[in-house]
Scaffold this active site. Structure first.
Site, PDB file in Angstrom:
ATOM      1  N   LYS A 179      -9.542   0.242  -4.867  1.00  0.00           N
ATOM      2  CA  LYS A 179     -10.254   0.213  -6.317  1.00  0.00           C
ATOM      3  C   LYS A 179     -11.645  -0.593  -5.658  1.00  0.00           C
ATOM      4  O   LYS A 179     -11.611  -1.726  -5.169  1.00  0.00           O
ATOM      5  CB  LYS A 179      -9.875  -0.492  -7.293  1.00  0.00           C
ATOM      6  CG  LYS A 179      -8.689   0.609  -7.787  1.00  0.00           C
ATOM      7  CD  LYS A 179      -8.116   0.067  -9.313  1.00  0.00           C
ATOM      8  CE  LYS A 179      -6.687   0.242  -9.415  1.00  0.00           C
ATOM      9  NZ  LYS A 179      -6.094  -0.776 -10.219  1.00  0.00           N
TER      10      LYS A 179
ATOM     11  N   GLU B 266     -10.951  -8.236 -14.956  1.00  0.00           N
ATOM     12  CA  GLU B 266     -10.801  -8.991 -13.646  1.00  0.00           C
ATOM     13  C   GLU B 266     -11.685  -8.803 -12.563  1.00  0.00           C
ATOM     14  O   GLU B 266     -12.243  -9.779 -11.905  1.00  0.00           O
ATOM     15  CB  GLU B 266      -9.371  -8.420 -12.999  1.00  0.00           C
ATOM     16  CG  GLU B 266      -8.225  -9.130 -14.226  1.00  0.00           C
ATOM     17  CD  GLU B 266      -6.781  -8.279 -14.020  1.00  0.00           C
ATOM     18  OE1 GLU B 266      -6.746  -6.970 -14.563  1.00  0.00           O
ATOM     19  OE2 GLU B 266      -5.800  -8.840 -13.471  1.00  0.00           O
TER      20      GLU B 266
ATOM     21  N   ARG C 208       9.485  -2.123 -14.581  1.00  0.00           N
ATOM     22  CA  ARG C 208      10.320  -3.445 -14.100  1.00  0.00           C
ATOM     23  C   ARG C 208      10.840  -4.033 -15.327  1.00  0.00           C
ATOM     24  O   ARG C 208      10.636  -4.018 -16.320  1.00  0.00           O
ATOM     25  CB  ARG C 208       9.185  -4.350 -13.710  1.00  0.00           C
ATOM     26  CG  ARG C 208       8.589  -4.341 -12.393  1.00  0.00           C
ATOM     27  CD  ARG C 208       7.394  -5.327 -11.990  1.00  0.00           C
ATOM     28  NE  ARG C 208       6.097  -4.549 -12.240  1.00  0.00           N
ATOM     29  CZ  ARG C 208       4.828  -5.103 -11.816  1.00  0.00           C
ATOM     30  NH1 ARG C 208       4.794  -6.347 -12.328  1.00  0.00           N
ATOM     31  NH2 ARG C 208       3.904  -4.445 -11.801  1.00  0.00           N
TER      32      ARG C 208
ATOM     33  N   HIS D 124      -1.335 -12.315 -12.526  1.00  0.00           N
ATOM     34  CA  HIS D 124      -2.432 -11.930 -13.528  1.00  0.00           C
ATOM     35  C   HIS D 124      -3.137 -13.000 -13.849  1.00  0.00           C
ATOM     36  O   HIS D 124      -3.853 -13.174 -15.095  1.00  0.00           O
ATOM     37  CB  HIS D 124      -1.710 -11.429 -14.913  1.00  0.00           C
ATOM     38  CG  HIS D 124      -1.100 -10.282 -14.773  1.00  0.00           C
ATOM     39  ND1 HIS D 124       0.155  -9.836 -15.388  1.00  0.00           N
ATOM     40  CD2 HIS D 124      -1.302  -8.846 -14.367  1.00  0.00           C
ATOM     41  CE1 HIS D 124       0.427  -8.705 -15.128  1.00  0.00           C
ATOM     42  NE2 HIS D 124      -0.270  -8.174 -14.290  1.00  0.00           N
TER      43      HIS D 124
ATOM     44  N   ARG E   9      -9.712  -9.301  -4.627  1.00  0.00           N
ATOM     45  CA  ARG E   9      -8.545  -9.606  -5.274  1.00  0.00           C
ATOM     46  C   ARG E   9      -7.569  -9.654  -4.292  1.00  0.00           C
ATOM     47  O   ARG E   9      -7.332  -8.954  -3.252  1.00  0.00           O
ATOM     48  CB  ARG E   9      -7.977  -8.525  -6.141  1.00  0.00           C
ATOM     49  CG  ARG E   9      -6.754  -9.017  -6.838  1.00  0.00           C
ATOM     50  CD  ARG E   9      -6.221  -7.736  -7.542  1.00  0.00           C
ATOM     51  NE  ARG E   9      -4.863  -8.176  -8.136  1.00  0.00           N
ATOM     52  CZ  ARG E   9      -3.825  -7.459  -8.252  1.00  0.00           C
ATOM     53  NH1 ARG E   9      -3.858  -6.047  -8.003  1.00  0.00           N
ATOM     54  NH2 ARG E   9      -2.863  -7.647  -9.001  1.00  0.00           N
TER      55      ARG E   9
ATOM     56  N   GLU F 149      -4.570  -4.100 -25.636  1.00  0.00           N
ATOM     57  CA  GLU F 149      -6.190  -3.587 -26.194  1.00  0.00           C
ATOM     58  C   GLU F 149      -5.743  -2.473 -26.960  1.00  0.00           C
ATOM     59  O   GLU F 149      -6.523  -2.182 -27.877  1.00  0.00           O
ATOM     60  CB  GLU F 149      -6.918  -3.296 -25.024  1.00  0.00           C
ATOM     61  CG  GLU F 149      -7.360  -4.568 -24.133  1.00  0.00           C
ATOM     62  CD  GLU F 149      -7.850  -4.292 -22.659  1.00  0.00           C
ATOM     63  OE1 GLU F 149      -8.683  -3.123 -22.591  1.00  0.00           O
ATOM     64  OE2 GLU F 149      -7.720  -5.352 -21.667  1.00  0.00           O
TER      65      GLU F 149
ATOM     66  N   LEU G 101      -0.604  -7.462 -21.658  1.00  0.00           N
ATOM     67  CA  LEU G 101       0.355  -6.295 -21.736  1.00  0.00           C
ATOM     68  C   LEU G 101      -0.140  -4.998 -21.110  1.00  0.00           C
ATOM     69  O   LEU G 101      -0.824  -4.607 -21.743  1.00  0.00           O
ATOM     70  CB  LEU G 101       0.841  -5.975 -23.153  1.00  0.00           C
ATOM     71  CG  LEU G 101       1.451  -7.548 -23.892  1.00  0.00           C
ATOM     72  CD1 LEU G 101       1.709  -7.078 -25.247  1.00  0.00           C
ATOM     73  CD2 LEU G 101       2.468  -8.085 -23.152  1.00  0.00           C
TER      74      LEU G 101
ATOM     75  N   ASN H 131     -10.356  -4.365  -4.456  1.00  0.00           N
ATOM     76  CA  ASN H 131      -8.882  -4.485  -5.225  1.00  0.00           C
ATOM     77  C   ASN H 131      -7.992  -3.484  -4.158  1.00  0.00           C
ATOM     78  O   ASN H 131      -8.118  -2.378  -4.479  1.00  0.00           O
ATOM     79  CB  ASN H 131      -8.688  -4.530  -6.399  1.00  0.00           C
ATOM     80  CG  ASN H 131      -7.114  -4.526  -6.737  1.00  0.00           C
ATOM     81  OD1 ASN H 131      -6.406  -4.750  -5.916  1.00  0.00           O
ATOM     82  ND2 ASN H 131      -7.005  -4.726  -8.073  1.00  0.00           N
TER      83      ASN H 131
HETATM   84  P1  AMP Z   1      -2.876  -1.408 -17.426  1.00  0.00           P
HETATM   85  O1  AMP Z   1      -1.687  -1.536 -16.436  1.00  0.00           O
HETATM   86  O2  AMP Z   1      -3.408  -2.573 -18.093  1.00  0.00           O
HETATM   87  O3  AMP Z   1      -3.915  -0.366 -16.932  1.00  0.00           O
HETATM   88  O4  AMP Z   1      -2.100  -0.674 -18.635  1.00  0.00           O
HETATM   89  C1  AMP Z   1      -1.525   0.534 -18.605  1.00  0.00           C
HETATM   90  C2  AMP Z   1      -0.373   0.832 -19.789  1.00  0.00           C
HETATM   91  O5  AMP Z   1      -1.423   0.749 -20.993  1.00  0.00           O
HETATM   92  C3  AMP Z   1      -0.268   2.210 -19.758  1.00  0.00           C
HETATM   93  O6  AMP Z   1       0.898   2.641 -19.035  1.00  0.00           O
HETATM   94  C4  AMP Z   1       0.125   2.520 -21.049  1.00  0.00           C
HETATM   95  O7  AMP Z   1       1.547   2.113 -21.519  1.00  0.00           O
HETATM   96  C5  AMP Z   1      -0.815   1.506 -21.963  1.00  0.00           C
HETATM   97  N1  AMP Z   1      -1.646   2.155 -22.757  1.00  0.00           N
HETATM   98  C6  AMP Z   1      -2.879   2.560 -22.439  1.00  0.00           C
HETATM   99  N2  AMP Z   1      -3.412   3.250 -23.584  1.00  0.00           N
HETATM  100  C7  AMP Z   1      -2.544   3.132 -24.591  1.00  0.00           C
HETATM  101  C8  AMP Z   1      -2.552   3.550 -26.230  1.00  0.00           C
HETATM  102  N3  AMP Z   1      -3.713   4.198 -26.534  1.00  0.00           N
HETATM  103  N4  AMP Z   1      -1.559   3.288 -26.837  1.00  0.00           N
HETATM  104  C9  AMP Z   1      -0.341   2.663 -26.083  1.00  0.00           C
HETATM  105  N5  AMP Z   1      -0.235   2.164 -24.854  1.00  0.00           N
HETATM  106  C10 AMP Z   1      -1.512   2.544 -23.874  1.00  0.00           C
END
Ligand code: AMP
Length: 423
Positions: free
Chosen positions: A40, A410, A267, A206, A117, A360, A235, A33
């Site tokens: 990555k 992914e 964003r 996504h 990707r 998650e 999210l 990626n």
């Molecule tokens: P991603 O783009 O899928 O890697 O998601 C990253 C975002 O997940 C981070 O910017 C955090 O805002 C959120 N995140 C990760 N762990 C937690 C957590 N334990 N509680 C709340 N938000 C989280």
């Protein structure tokens, strides 16, 4: 695939000859990626879909570049070294994978294929594809649609081609899954000629994640995907919601670019388009400055003035910071509205899926999003919801809609498509 084939047996993977008495190698697929200054990677053993090693090359072309490599089960090793371009980055990745101490391959000939990707496939790609010169021409034609992303993806593919000229490579597009949207969901209300001339339309992103979690949801529920109406909420730092009807994306919140939809880390998500000329005029901003404002200085960060990371926002809101609480509320409200909209678009909803960093991990986001959606048949169990990062159903007994938390993957999806298409 540790088989000991009969003499003269053919490999299940064409192009891979199994000699008499020889034990077939396991199929090892490298997933890449590429970003403009980062790369990555994950190496999969596709026999059992396990990750053998993974890593991250950072600050490519910038001072302070490094590669962080982790062999599964071992501590990460970091090599700080000048990495002027993606070719050098790929060479370092291949060196790390074959390193005597930290590597997982005895030679590069063990590598079966590479999956990439690719962010934008435009209208040319409705599914993943084996890469060849003709496909690369089409990927290059998509550069104006994703000027920040596709050039980096192309550099990664070309760097692999230079290092391993004969290895099969597959491209997996973020946009592909959404190519099933009907025109009334993807055409914007601007003069139609712009669609014809510039391909201005909703694409959605996504897609690999929405595809993965929607299929997994059907598996978890033991029902055919063709029979299910699912809203998938990816999210994370970037966020998008998708309506998956009978397995197909029929609408998604991101648009021509990944700026549209719900509030994200930096964003803005959806705003009144007339805001742009107004702010530009008042603040004397150029188009580029406006673009940067909406992409990099808005969202959770812009509203709270604190951080783009939801963990920081939750912590500040917990301590009484009003703008952090407001940022949180906007995100939850945006997601809730999209769920309602997509239930209406599909004429119902059987399952609601939360995935990616926020989906998650943030129990409070999930709870706030679902609160008040009981009229749609959505009811979560507070105790079940009180967990992070686990694949599980969190709906309450009697909830008409199955609410599921499904960690996205992914990279595995890319590895699976690469295995399916490379040979
Ligand atoms: P991603 O783009 O899928 O890697 O998601 C990253 C975002 O997940 C981070 O910017 C955090 O805002 C959120 N995140 C990760 N762990 C937690 C957590 N334990 N509680 C709340 N938000 C989280």
């Amino acid at each position: 695939m540790n088989t000991t084939p009969l003499a003269g047996a053919k490999s299940p993977f064409p192009g891979r000859l199994i000699l008499e008495g020889q034990v077939d190698q396991v199929m090892k697929i490298l997933v890449i990626n590429c970003g403009s200054s980062s790369l990555k990677y994950q190496l999969f053993d596709m026999d059992n879909e396990s990750v053998l090693a993974k890593g991250l090359v950072e600050r490519i072309g910038i001072e302070g570049s490094q590669i962080k490599h982790t062999k599964t089960g071992m501590d990460a090793v970091v090599n700080q070294t000048p990495i002027p371009d993606h070719k050098v980055a790929i060479k370092l990745v291949l060196d790390a994978l074959t390193d005597k101490q930290h590597g997982v391959l005895s030679s590069l000939s063990e590598l079966s294929a590479v999956g990439h990707r690719v962010v934008h496939g435009g209208e040319d790609f409705a599914s993943s594809v084996k890469l060849d010169a003709k496909v690369m021409e089409a990927v290059k034609r998509c550069v104006p649609l994703a000027p920040l992303h596709n050039p980096a993806n192309i550099m990664g593919i070309e760097a692999v081609t230079a290092a391993l000229p004969n290895i099969p490579q597959v491209g997996v597009f973020d946009t592909a899954f959404h190519q099933t949207m009907p025109p009334h969901a993807f055409i914007y209300g601007v003069p139609y000629g712009y669609y014809e001339k510039y391909k201005v339309r909703r694409y959605g992103f996504h897609g690999t994640s929405h595809f993965f979690v929607s299929r997994r949801a059907a598996e978890m529920l033991g029902q055919p995907i063709e029979k299910l109406k699912i809203v998938t909420c990816h999210l994370g730092n970037g966020s998008s919601i998708t309506a998956v009807d009978g397995g197909k994306s029929i609408d998604t919140s991101m648009g021509f670019t990944p700026l549209a939809g719900v509030l994200m880390g930096t964003r803005s998500g959806d705003v009144d388009p007339a805001l742009l000329p107004f702010i530009a005029n008042m603040e004397k901003l150029s188009v580029a400055e406006l673009d940067s404002l909406l992409n990099k200085k808005s969202g959770l960060l812009g509203v709270s003035g604190i951080s783009s990371d939801l963990r920081d926002i939750e912590s500040a809101a917990g301590k009484g910071d009003k703008r952090a609480k407001l940022a949180e509320d906007i995100l939850n409200y945006d997601v809730k509205k999209y769920i309602g909209a997509y239930a209406a678009a599909m004429g119902g909803i059987d399952a609601l899926v939360f995935t990616a960093g926020v989906g998650e991990n943030s129990a409070s986001t999930r709870a706030a999003v679902c609160e008040g959606l009981e009229f749609l048949g959505i009811k979560i169990d507070a105790q079940k919801n009180d967990m992070r990062g686990k694949e599980m159903e969190i709906s309450a007994a009697g909830s008409k809609v199955h609410v599921l938390v499904i960690p996205t993957n992914e990279e595995l999806m890319i590895a699976r498509d690469t295995k399916r298409l490379a040979f």
